[in-house]
Design a protein around this motif. Structure first.
Motif, PDB file in Angstrom:
ATOM      1  N   ALA A  76      47.271  38.666  24.229  1.00 36.33           N
ATOM      2  CA  ALA A  76      46.432  37.643  23.598  1.00 36.33           C
ATOM      3  C   ALA A  76      47.018  36.242  23.747  1.00 36.33           C
ATOM      4  CB  ALA A  76      46.234  37.965  22.119  1.00 36.33           C
ATOM      5  N   ALA A  77      48.307  36.133  23.999  1.00 37.30           N
ATOM      6  CA  ALA A  77      48.912  34.812  24.185  1.00 37.30           C
ATOM      7  C   ALA A  77      48.491  34.185  25.510  1.00 37.30           C
ATOM      8  CB  ALA A  77      50.431  34.910  24.126  1.00 37.30           C
ATOM      9  N   GLY A  78      48.055  35.015  26.452  1.00 43.25           N
ATOM     10  CA  GLY A  78      47.689  34.493  27.765  1.00 43.25           C
ATOM     11  C   GLY A  78      46.255  34.810  28.115  1.00 43.25           C
ATOM     12  N   SER A  79      45.362  34.653  27.188  1.00 43.47           N
ATOM     13  CA  SER A  79      43.959  34.987  27.396  1.00 43.47           C
ATOM     14  C   SER A  79      43.398  34.258  28.613  1.00 43.47           C
ATOM     15  CB  SER A  79      43.164  34.601  26.141  1.00 43.47           C
ATOM     16  OG  SER A  79      41.797  34.756  26.368  1.00 43.47           O
ATOM     17  N   ALA A  80      42.885  35.035  29.572  1.00 42.76           N
ATOM     18  CA  ALA A  80      42.302  34.431  30.772  1.00 42.76           C
ATOM     19  C   ALA A  80      41.682  35.498  31.652  1.00 42.76           C
ATOM     20  CB  ALA A  80      43.377  33.690  31.580  1.00 42.76           C
ATOM     21  N   GLY A  81      40.782  35.087  32.489  1.00 42.42           N
ATOM     22  CA  GLY A  81      40.239  35.957  33.515  1.00 42.42           C
ATOM     23  C   GLY A  81      41.092  35.855  34.761  1.00 42.42           C
ATOM     24  N   SER A  82      40.716  36.570  35.798  1.00 38.08           N
ATOM     25  CA  SER A  82      41.507  36.532  37.032  1.00 38.08           C
ATOM     26  C   SER A  82      41.205  35.292  37.859  1.00 38.08           C
ATOM     27  CB  SER A  82      41.228  37.768  37.880  1.00 38.08           C
ATOM     28  OG  SER A  82      39.913  37.710  38.404  1.00 38.08           O
ATOM     29  N   ASN A  83      40.047  34.683  37.623  1.00 41.39           N
ATOM     30  CA  ASN A  83      39.590  33.509  38.373  1.00 41.39           C
ATOM     31  C   ASN A  83      39.400  33.798  39.859  1.00 41.39           C
ATOM     32  OD1 ASN A  83      39.519  31.955  36.064  1.00 41.39           O
ATOM     33  ND2 ASN A  83      41.619  31.247  36.329  1.00 41.39           N
ATOM     34  N   LYS A  84      39.191  35.043  40.193  1.00 40.44           N
ATOM     35  CA  LYS A  84      38.914  35.415  41.583  1.00 40.44           C
ATOM     36  C   LYS A  84      37.440  35.758  41.703  1.00 40.44           C
ATOM     37  CE  LYS A  84      43.536  37.114  42.395  1.00 40.44           C
ATOM     38  NZ  LYS A  84      44.371  38.291  42.568  1.00 40.44           N
ATOM     39  N   GLY A  85      36.826  35.245  42.750  1.00 44.85           N
ATOM     40  CA  GLY A  85      35.410  35.497  42.973  1.00 44.85           C
ATOM     41  C   GLY A  85      35.166  36.867  43.582  1.00 44.85           C
ATOM     42  N   VAL A  86      33.915  37.300  43.565  1.00 44.41           N
ATOM     43  CA  VAL A  86      33.579  38.631  44.070  1.00 44.41           C
ATOM     44  C   VAL A  86      33.814  38.781  45.569  1.00 44.41           C
ATOM     45  CG1 VAL A  86      31.940  39.149  42.238  1.00 44.41           C
ATOM     46  CG2 VAL A  86      31.140  38.006  44.292  1.00 44.41           C
ATOM     47  N   SER A  87      33.970  37.687  46.282  1.00 48.17           N
ATOM     48  CA  SER A  87      34.234  37.782  47.715  1.00 48.17           C
ATOM     49  C   SER A  87      35.731  37.784  48.033  1.00 48.17           C
ATOM     50  CB  SER A  87      33.557  36.620  48.456  1.00 48.17           C
ATOM     51  OG  SER A  87      34.094  35.393  48.011  1.00 48.17           O
ATOM     52  N   ALA A 116      29.639  48.318  35.375  1.00 52.60           N
ATOM     53  CA  ALA A 116      30.535  47.307  35.944  1.00 52.60           C
ATOM     54  C   ALA A 116      31.628  46.893  34.971  1.00 52.60           C
ATOM     55  CB  ALA A 116      29.737  46.085  36.386  1.00 52.60           C
ATOM     56  N   GLU A 117      31.328  46.882  33.677  1.00 55.57           N
ATOM     57  CA  GLU A 117      32.315  46.423  32.696  1.00 55.57           C
ATOM     58  C   GLU A 117      33.542  47.325  32.615  1.00 55.57           C
ATOM     59  OE1 GLU A 117      30.683  47.483  28.484  1.00 55.57           O
ATOM     60  OE2 GLU A 117      29.084  47.550  29.962  1.00 55.57           O
ATOM     61  N   LEU A 118      33.446  48.565  33.121  1.00 55.28           N
ATOM     62  CA  LEU A 118      34.604  49.458  33.097  1.00 55.28           C
ATOM     63  C   LEU A 118      35.565  49.219  34.255  1.00 55.28           C
ATOM     64  CD1 LEU A 118      32.964  52.798  31.930  1.00 55.28           C
ATOM     65  CD2 LEU A 118      34.530  51.325  30.646  1.00 55.28           C
ATOM     66  N   VAL A 119      35.152  48.399  35.211  1.00 56.02           N
ATOM     67  CA  VAL A 119      36.014  48.140  36.367  1.00 56.02           C
ATOM     68  C   VAL A 119      36.236  46.647  36.617  1.00 56.02           C
ATOM     69  CG1 VAL A 119      35.541  50.348  37.488  1.00 56.02           C
ATOM     70  CG2 VAL A 119      34.070  48.384  37.967  1.00 56.02           C
ATOM     71  N   THR A 120      35.629  45.804  35.808  1.00 58.51           N
ATOM     72  CA  THR A 120      35.828  44.353  35.937  1.00 58.51           C
ATOM     73  C   THR A 120      36.327  43.795  34.609  1.00 58.51           C
ATOM     74  OG1 THR A 120      33.531  43.899  35.321  1.00 58.51           O
ATOM     75  CG2 THR A 120      34.017  44.081  37.677  1.00 58.51           C
ATOM     76  N   ALA A 121      37.254  42.856  34.674  1.00 53.11           N
ATOM     77  CA  ALA A 121      37.798  42.249  33.460  1.00 53.11           C
ATOM     78  C   ALA A 121      36.843  41.185  32.936  1.00 53.11           C
ATOM     79  CB  ALA A 121      39.162  41.628  33.754  1.00 53.11           C
ATOM     80  N   SER A 122      36.890  40.990  31.635  1.00 51.96           N
ATOM     81  CA  SER A 122      36.056  39.950  31.030  1.00 51.96           C
ATOM     82  C   SER A 122      36.673  38.586  31.286  1.00 51.96           C
ATOM     83  CB  SER A 122      35.920  40.190  29.529  1.00 51.96           C
ATOM     84  OG  SER A 122      37.169  40.040  28.886  1.00 51.96           O
ATOM     85  N   GLY A 123      35.945  37.537  30.969  1.00 52.65           N
ATOM     86  CA  GLY A 123      36.440  36.178  31.159  1.00 52.65           C
ATOM     87  C   GLY A 123      37.695  35.889  30.356  1.00 52.65           C
ATOM     88  N   SER A 124      37.810  36.478  29.169  1.00 49.09           N
ATOM     89  CA  SER A 124      38.991  36.251  28.339  1.00 49.09           C
ATOM     90  C   SER A 124      40.091  37.249  28.655  1.00 49.09           C
ATOM     91  CB  SER A 124      38.628  36.390  26.853  1.00 49.09           C
ATOM     92  OG  SER A 124      38.333  37.741  26.543  1.00 49.09           O
TER      93      SER A 124
END
Length: 187
Positions: A76-87, A116-124
């Motif tokens: 929780a101290a480093g809340s973030a998404g991967s910032n990588k696009g689907v490509s 999809a939500e079981l294999v992709t991380a959320s934005g946070s």
């Protein structure tokens, strides 16, 4: 030029007071009125805090419902998404690894049926909830491992579904931590 310095200094001091003192104090005061008094809503079992209601947690044991993957390993101290696009090749590889792992632990499920939500991380990276469909697809694995009927597990999920906010805003969802706690109490 001198006529602009004094107004600039006054404006700077004013903005420091507003943005560095008044605004943070106001936010801190409002948080004290919120559930958890600004420290988050804890979930307790037998008087012991086992997690936070609004922060996802890692469940890797097959006897539990898996939550949504986290790009920050549920820190929780480093809340973030991967910032990588689907490509992005690295992102595609990560998602494929998650799909392969899910299929190993959930035999009989087809790749195209995995939400999809079981294999992709959320934005946070800390999403504590799943859709009812993402919980339901795990029923067979959990029922088999725990040696209980699938209908009991389905009923448990149904009991933990929270509808959309105000009945129309957002999707229905299931809190994974609360669901897993209830799962442990099933006889």
């Amino acid at each position: 030029m001198k006529k602009y310095i004094w107004p600039s200094v006054k404006l700077t001091v004013f903005m420091i007071l507003v943005l560095a003192v008044l605004y943070p104090s106001l936010i801190a005061a409002v948080s004290k009125a919120a559930p958890g008094q600004g420290k988050g809503e804890t979930v307790s079992v037998n008087g012991k805090v086992v997690g936070y209601e609004n922060v996802g947690q890692k469940f890797t044991d097959d006897k539990y419902f898996n939550g949504r993957p986290s790009a920050v390993d549920y820190n929780a101290a480093g809340s973030a998404g991967s910032n990588k696009g689907v490509s992005n090749a690295d992102y595609k590889k990560t998602v494929q690894e998650r799909i392969d792992t899910f299929l190993v632990h959930n035999p009989g499920i087809k790749k195209e049926d995995i939400p999809a939500e079981l294999v992709t991380a959320s934005g946070s990276g800390l999403d504590p909830d799943l859709s009812p469909a993402a919980a339901m697809i795990q029923v067979k694995r959990i029922a088999t491992i725990r040696n209980i009927s699938e209908s009991k597990v389905v009923a448990l999920i149904s009991d933990h579904i929270r509808g959309p906010l105000l009945g129309f805003a957002g999707p229905a969802k299931v809190n994974v931590l609360k669901l897993n706690i209830a799962l442990d109490t099933l006889k």
